[in-house]
Scaffold this motif. Structure first.
Motif, mmCIF file in Angstrom:
data_model
loop_
_atom_site.group_PDB
_atom_site.id
_atom_site.type_symbol
_atom_site.label_atom_id
_atom_site.label_comp_id
_atom_site.label_asym_id
_atom_site.label_seq_id
_atom_site.Cartn_x
_atom_site.Cartn_y
_atom_site.Cartn_z
ATOM 1 N N GLY A 180 0.853 -1.153 -0.127
ATOM 2 C CA GLY A 180 -0.030 0.020 0.205
ATOM 3 C C GLY A 180 0.862 1.123 0.250
ATOM 4 O O GLY A 180 0.107 2.529 -0.064
ATOM 5 N N GLN A 181 2.109 1.166 0.113
ATOM 6 C CA GLN A 181 2.974 2.228 -0.034
ATOM 7 C C GLN A 181 3.590 2.423 -1.479
ATOM 8 O O GLN A 181 4.075 1.410 -1.841
ATOM 9 C CB GLN A 181 4.024 2.361 1.195
ATOM 10 C CG GLN A 181 3.501 2.264 2.676
ATOM 11 C CD GLN A 181 4.646 2.639 3.803
ATOM 12 O OE1 GLN A 181 5.472 2.130 3.479
ATOM 13 N NE2 GLN A 181 4.112 3.304 4.671
ATOM 14 N N VAL A 182 3.881 3.375 -1.812
ATOM 15 C CA VAL A 182 4.673 3.613 -2.948
ATOM 16 C C VAL A 182 6.189 4.439 -2.696
ATOM 17 O O VAL A 182 6.123 5.186 -1.813
ATOM 18 C CB VAL A 182 3.921 4.774 -3.921
ATOM 19 C CG1 VAL A 182 4.753 4.859 -4.989
ATOM 20 C CG2 VAL A 182 2.708 4.365 -3.832
ATOM 21 N N GLN A 183 7.112 3.593 -2.786
ATOM 22 C CA GLN A 183 8.344 4.024 -2.194
ATOM 23 C C GLN A 183 9.616 3.583 -3.286
ATOM 24 O O GLN A 183 9.490 2.293 -3.764
ATOM 25 C CB GLN A 183 8.737 3.098 -0.796
ATOM 26 C CG GLN A 183 9.690 3.998 -0.025
ATOM 27 C CD GLN A 183 9.539 3.330 1.305
ATOM 28 O OE1 GLN A 183 8.975 2.323 1.613
ATOM 29 N NE2 GLN A 183 10.227 4.100 2.093
ATOM 30 N N ALA A 184 10.260 4.486 -3.453
ATOM 31 C CA ALA A 184 11.603 3.932 -4.359
ATOM 32 C C ALA A 184 12.361 3.218 -3.507
ATOM 33 O O ALA A 184 12.380 3.170 -2.569
ATOM 34 C CB ALA A 184 12.155 5.207 -4.683
ATOM 35 N N LYS A 201 15.036 7.748 4.921
ATOM 36 C CA LYS A 201 13.898 7.676 5.533
ATOM 37 C C LYS A 201 12.981 8.906 5.342
ATOM 38 O O LYS A 201 13.440 9.848 5.045
ATOM 39 C CB LYS A 201 14.347 7.908 7.211
ATOM 40 C CG LYS A 201 13.459 7.539 8.218
ATOM 41 C CD LYS A 201 14.189 7.904 9.474
ATOM 42 C CE LYS A 201 13.250 6.908 10.654
ATOM 43 N NZ LYS A 201 12.014 7.770 11.005
ATOM 44 N N PRO A 202 11.763 8.525 5.247
ATOM 45 C CA PRO A 202 10.868 9.756 4.609
ATOM 46 C C PRO A 202 10.482 10.834 5.722
ATOM 47 O O PRO A 202 10.388 10.579 6.880
ATOM 48 C CB PRO A 202 9.677 9.131 4.221
ATOM 49 C CG PRO A 202 9.498 7.411 5.211
ATOM 50 C CD PRO A 202 11.197 7.392 5.291
ATOM 51 N N PRO A 224 12.178 11.378 0.076
ATOM 52 C CA PRO A 224 10.882 10.836 0.461
ATOM 53 C C PRO A 224 9.895 11.308 1.341
ATOM 54 O O PRO A 224 10.386 11.915 2.358
ATOM 55 C CB PRO A 224 11.231 9.412 0.391
ATOM 56 C CG PRO A 224 12.758 9.548 0.857
ATOM 57 C CD PRO A 224 13.246 10.583 0.448
ATOM 58 N N VAL A 225 8.675 11.415 0.886
ATOM 59 C CA VAL A 225 7.604 11.992 1.950
ATOM 60 C C VAL A 225 6.600 10.749 2.429
ATOM 61 O O VAL A 225 6.078 10.079 1.289
ATOM 62 C CB VAL A 225 6.842 13.021 1.130
ATOM 63 C CG1 VAL A 225 5.997 13.922 2.060
ATOM 64 C CG2 VAL A 225 7.737 13.861 0.397
ATOM 65 N N GLN A 226 6.273 10.582 3.581
ATOM 66 C CA GLN A 226 5.181 9.937 3.910
ATOM 67 C C GLN A 226 4.061 10.889 4.431
ATOM 68 O O GLN A 226 4.113 11.646 5.364
ATOM 69 C CB GLN A 226 5.678 9.168 5.273
ATOM 70 C CG GLN A 226 4.757 8.139 5.849
ATOM 71 C CD GLN A 226 5.220 7.458 7.168
ATOM 72 O OE1 GLN A 226 6.526 7.055 7.161
ATOM 73 N NE2 GLN A 226 4.398 7.517 8.028
ATOM 74 N N LEU A 286 5.646 8.413 -0.632
ATOM 75 C CA LEU A 286 6.204 8.729 -2.248
ATOM 76 C C LEU A 286 7.514 9.255 -2.260
ATOM 77 O O LEU A 286 8.023 9.904 -1.553
ATOM 78 C CB LEU A 286 5.083 9.720 -2.679
ATOM 79 C CG LEU A 286 3.656 9.466 -2.934
ATOM 80 C CD1 LEU A 286 2.920 10.622 -3.256
ATOM 81 C CD2 LEU A 286 3.555 8.133 -3.920
ATOM 82 N N SER A 287 8.138 8.652 -3.369
ATOM 83 C CA SER A 287 9.476 9.482 -3.465
ATOM 84 C C SER A 287 9.368 9.875 -4.811
ATOM 85 O O SER A 287 9.161 9.386 -5.748
ATOM 86 C CB SER A 287 10.428 8.280 -3.679
ATOM 87 O OG SER A 287 11.836 8.627 -3.717
ATOM 88 N N LEU A 288 9.312 11.257 -4.809
ATOM 89 C CA LEU A 288 8.928 12.155 -5.963
ATOM 90 C C LEU A 288 10.388 13.020 -6.466
ATOM 91 O O LEU A 288 11.022 13.568 -5.701
ATOM 92 C CB LEU A 288 7.825 13.074 -5.515
ATOM 93 C CG LEU A 288 6.695 12.443 -5.192
ATOM 94 C CD1 LEU A 288 5.551 13.529 -4.607
ATOM 95 C CD2 LEU A 288 5.900 11.860 -6.584
ATOM 96 N N PRO A 289 10.465 13.233 -7.784
ATOM 97 C CA PRO A 289 11.530 13.933 -8.156
ATOM 98 C C PRO A 289 11.292 15.541 -7.803
ATOM 99 O O PRO A 289 10.070 15.931 -7.525
ATOM 100 C CB PRO A 289 11.763 14.001 -9.615
ATOM 101 C CG PRO A 289 10.554 13.096 -10.064
ATOM 102 C CD PRO A 289 9.766 12.601 -8.756
ATOM 103 N N ALA A 290 12.237 16.426 -7.899
ATOM 104 C CA ALA A 290 11.898 17.721 -7.502
ATOM 105 C C ALA A 290 10.995 18.286 -8.555
ATOM 106 O O ALA A 290 10.767 17.949 -9.733
ATOM 107 C CB ALA A 290 13.361 18.616 -7.724
ATOM 108 N N GLY A 291 10.123 19.108 -7.865
ATOM 109 C CA GLY A 291 8.954 19.742 -8.766
ATOM 110 C C GLY A 291 7.700 20.199 -7.701
ATOM 111 O O GLY A 291 8.117 20.323 -6.860
#
Ligand SMILES: [Cu+2]
Length: 124
Positions: free
Chosen positions: A21-25, A30-31, A53-55, A96-101
């Motif tokens: 259920g989590q989306v993680q690279a 540690k998020p 990464p953000v939780q 989520l691990s998201l690129p800068a933006g």
């Protein structure tokens, strides 16, 4: 505890690993935890800047059902990730691990974003 699952998750052109259920690279740091307190009519989070990464710890503190959706662009690709539908007092979390933006967060239920359930997340 709400069972963990992603509903309506659409992730395009971006490599993400879905784990329980989590989306993680893979190999992510540690998020950073961002509290999201959904209610009428706010996302209950600051327009904020994060790094890495953000939780999202998401709780519905309102009376009506709400959903947390994050939307943005990675290169040319539009991405959107949604939580499950949360009824009053239900909670879930989404990593989520998201690129800068800059990403938009909102509740996709009809009319909710227009009433104020939207915000911005900047990833540095
Ligand atoms: Cu809503």
């Amino acid at each position: 505890m709400q069972k963990k699952m992603l509903a309506g998750a659409a992730v395009l052109g971006f490599s993400l690993l879905f784990v329980g259920g989590q989306v993680q690279a893979q190999g992510a740091a540690k998020p950073q935890v961002v509290a999201v307190k959904l209610s009428e009519w706010t996302m209950g989070m600051m327009d904020m800047k994060v790094k890495g990464p953000v939780q999202f710890d998401i709780v519905n503190e309102g009376k009506y059902p709400h959903v947390f959706t994050l939307e943005g662009k990675i290169g040319d690709q539009s991405i959107a990730v949604s939580s499950i539908l949360l009824k009053a007092n239900e909670k879930t979390s989404l990593t989520l691990s998201l690129p800068a933006g800059t990403y938009t967060v909102y509740c996709p239920l009809p009319g909710h974003a227009d009433k104020g359930m939207k915000g911005t997340l900047t990833v540095q």
